[in-house]
Enzyme design. Structure first.
Site, mmCIF file in Angstrom:
data_model
loop_
_atom_site.group_PDB
_atom_site.id
_atom_site.type_symbol
_atom_site.label_atom_id
_atom_site.label_comp_id
_atom_site.label_asym_id
_atom_site.label_seq_id
_atom_site.Cartn_x
_atom_site.Cartn_y
_atom_site.Cartn_z
ATOM 1 N N HIS A 1 0.914 -1.167 -0.066
ATOM 2 C CA HIS A 1 -0.252 0.032 0.053
ATOM 3 C C HIS A 1 0.653 1.147 -0.106
ATOM 4 C CE1 HIS A 1 -3.653 -2.124 0.348
ATOM 5 N NE2 HIS A 1 -3.012 -2.941 1.282
ATOM 6 N N ASP B 1 2.895 1.595 -2.847
ATOM 7 C CA ASP B 1 3.347 2.056 -4.270
ATOM 8 C C ASP B 1 2.316 2.896 -4.790
ATOM 9 O OD1 ASP B 1 0.972 0.437 -4.173
ATOM 10 O OD2 ASP B 1 1.757 -1.044 -5.551
ATOM 11 N N LEU C 1 -0.243 -13.100 -4.117
ATOM 12 C CA LEU C 1 1.034 -13.480 -4.569
ATOM 13 C C LEU C 1 1.304 -12.920 -6.087
ATOM 14 C CD1 LEU C 1 2.121 -16.971 -3.438
ATOM 15 C CD2 LEU C 1 2.699 -14.883 -2.445
ATOM 16 N N SER D 1 -0.959 -13.180 -8.710
ATOM 17 C CA SER D 1 -1.605 -13.876 -9.905
ATOM 18 C C SER D 1 -2.123 -13.072 -11.068
ATOM 19 C CB SER D 1 -2.282 -15.008 -9.676
ATOM 20 O OG SER D 1 -3.690 -14.494 -8.862
ATOM 21 N N SER D 2 -3.065 -12.061 -10.646
ATOM 22 C CA SER D 2 -3.513 -11.361 -11.827
ATOM 23 C C SER D 2 -2.619 -10.281 -12.418
ATOM 24 C CB SER D 2 -4.617 -10.288 -11.000
ATOM 25 O OG SER D 2 -4.048 -9.434 -9.958
ATOM 26 N N GLU E 1 -5.240 -3.974 -15.872
ATOM 27 C CA GLU E 1 -5.819 -4.774 -14.555
ATOM 28 C C GLU E 1 -6.631 -3.851 -14.004
ATOM 29 O OE1 GLU E 1 -3.986 -6.856 -10.639
ATOM 30 O OE2 GLU E 1 -2.476 -6.165 -12.127
ATOM 31 N N ASP F 1 3.682 -4.943 -8.426
ATOM 32 C CA ASP F 1 3.569 -6.102 -8.627
ATOM 33 C C ASP F 1 3.878 -6.317 -10.140
ATOM 34 O OD1 ASP F 1 2.516 -6.854 -6.229
ATOM 35 O OD2 ASP F 1 0.577 -6.825 -6.882
ATOM 36 N N TYR G 1 -10.041 -1.892 -0.728
ATOM 37 C CA TYR G 1 -8.828 -1.397 -1.374
ATOM 38 C C TYR G 1 -9.017 -0.035 -1.860
ATOM 39 C CZ TYR G 1 -4.530 -1.459 -4.295
ATOM 40 O OH TYR G 1 -3.504 -1.279 -4.873
#
Length: 348
Positions: A4, A6, A96, A98-99, A131, A143, A192
């Protein structure tokens, strides 16, 4: 370290794991991008001109295909059609990334097919934009950069404002342990976006561009912003401790980060808290939730020789305490990041 921070122009310290998302792309000319996954059910077909609304695509993983197509077409890609095959060993819904790995791999493959020449930073930015199109969650860039810049045996100290990336070595004597709490994380259903909005409101009130520029005194009474300011400091301290191999300091920093994410940012859960406790009670020097929170995984550090034992004891202790079924592994850092693509030149 650095969850949180970035999207607040801050510092982050991710590492790429030995897991990967791979997209194989075959050119086509029928006006559609079709995709199938080896791990997830369903097939996807989206228009090559970007008009397919990403958030309406089913199955849900196909929204990332539509998001990438839309973003790349807006950037100038010319895609006549494609057949995509997706294979991923990155656990889904675990924190982790994945998206993000999927978005990056799709961006690499479809940019190549669409005739775009992108540098790595722009690839990361476009993957993030895709995304956001797919999920509606206003994420940050950590990420995607980790997926693209991962280096063996290193974490990445990233300044998200510039962005600049400095590899930081991880001593071979350190074991990085990753454990899933047994409950999935669904980021689009989490708070979020509300957390990000709170951070932006505090920055605006202070008259600064982002919380990166705030002092601890300025945010002492604002828990969300206080997490960002203190977490930025922990990122830099963690990078220093990695460079000197100070495992005890690393453990204290991980525990302080988890406490901040739990108490100030309020993104932990009882299961994540219990798992952190189980890991520390089983011999880890420190542990914290990883990713955005709200479920998923915890990352812990231990001495390399003790890593597997800590993992086994912690999962057994946690299973008995919660009735949940955890899964975990002792991680290796990856040299390629978490996303790759290959484009077949055969045309149909």
């Amino acid at each position: 370290m650095g969850d949180h921070t970035d999207y607040n122009d801050g510092f982050v310290l991710p590492m790429a794991l030995d897991r990967a998302c791979v997209v194989e792309a075959t050119p086509a000319s029928d006006g559609l991008v079709r995709a199938a996954s080896r791990e997830l059910a369903g097939r996807v077909a989206v228009a090559v001109d970007g008009r397919t609304e990403p958030r309406l695509v089913e199955p849900g993983w196909g929204r990332f295909v539509a998001g990438v197509v839309r973003v790349l077409v807006a950037r100038g890609a010319s895609i006549r059609g494609a057949e995509l095959e997706v294979a991923s060993s990155v656990p889904v819904g675990s924190g982790l990334s994945s998206s993000s790995a999927l978005s990056v791999a799709l961006t690499l493959a479809l940019a190549d097919l669409g005739g775009l020449s992108l540098d790595t930073i722009e690839t990361a930015r476009l993957a993030l934009a895709a995304e956001v199109e797919a999920t509606g969650v206003p994420g940050g860039l950590m990420d995607q950069l980790a997926a693209l810049f991962g280096r063996p045996g290193h974490a990445l100290l990233i300044d998200c404002r510039t962005p600049t990336i400095e590899p930081v070595p991880i001593a071979p004597s350190v074991a990085v342990i990753v454990v899933h709490c047994g409950l999935p994380r669904t980021l689009a259903d989490s708070a979020y976006a509300a957390r990000r909005a709170e951070c932006e409101e505090v920055a605006a009130r202070l008259g600064i561009a982002a919380l990166r520029d705030a002092t601890l005194e300025q945010v002492a009474d604002a828990p969300r912003a206080r997490h960002v300011v203190t977490e930025n400091a922990r990122v830099l301290d963690t990078a220093s401790a990695l460079r000197t191999g100070d495992l005890d300091a690393l453990g204290r920093l991980l525990l302080a980060s988890h406490a901040s994410l739990r108490d100030d940012y309020e993104v932990s859960t009882p299961a994540l808290d219990a798992l952190v406790g189980s890991l520390v009670e089983s011999g880890a020097v420190g542990a914290r939730l990883t990713g955005a929170g709200f479920g998923g995984c915890v990352v812990a550090l231990a001495r390399r020789a003790e890593g597997l034992g800590v993992l086994d004891r912690a999962m057994d202790r946690y299973r008995k305490a919660t009735g949940l079924d955890p899964s975990g592994f002792v991680a290796s850092t990856s040299g390629r990041g978490a996303a790759t693509s290959s484009v077949r030149t055969r045309r149909r």
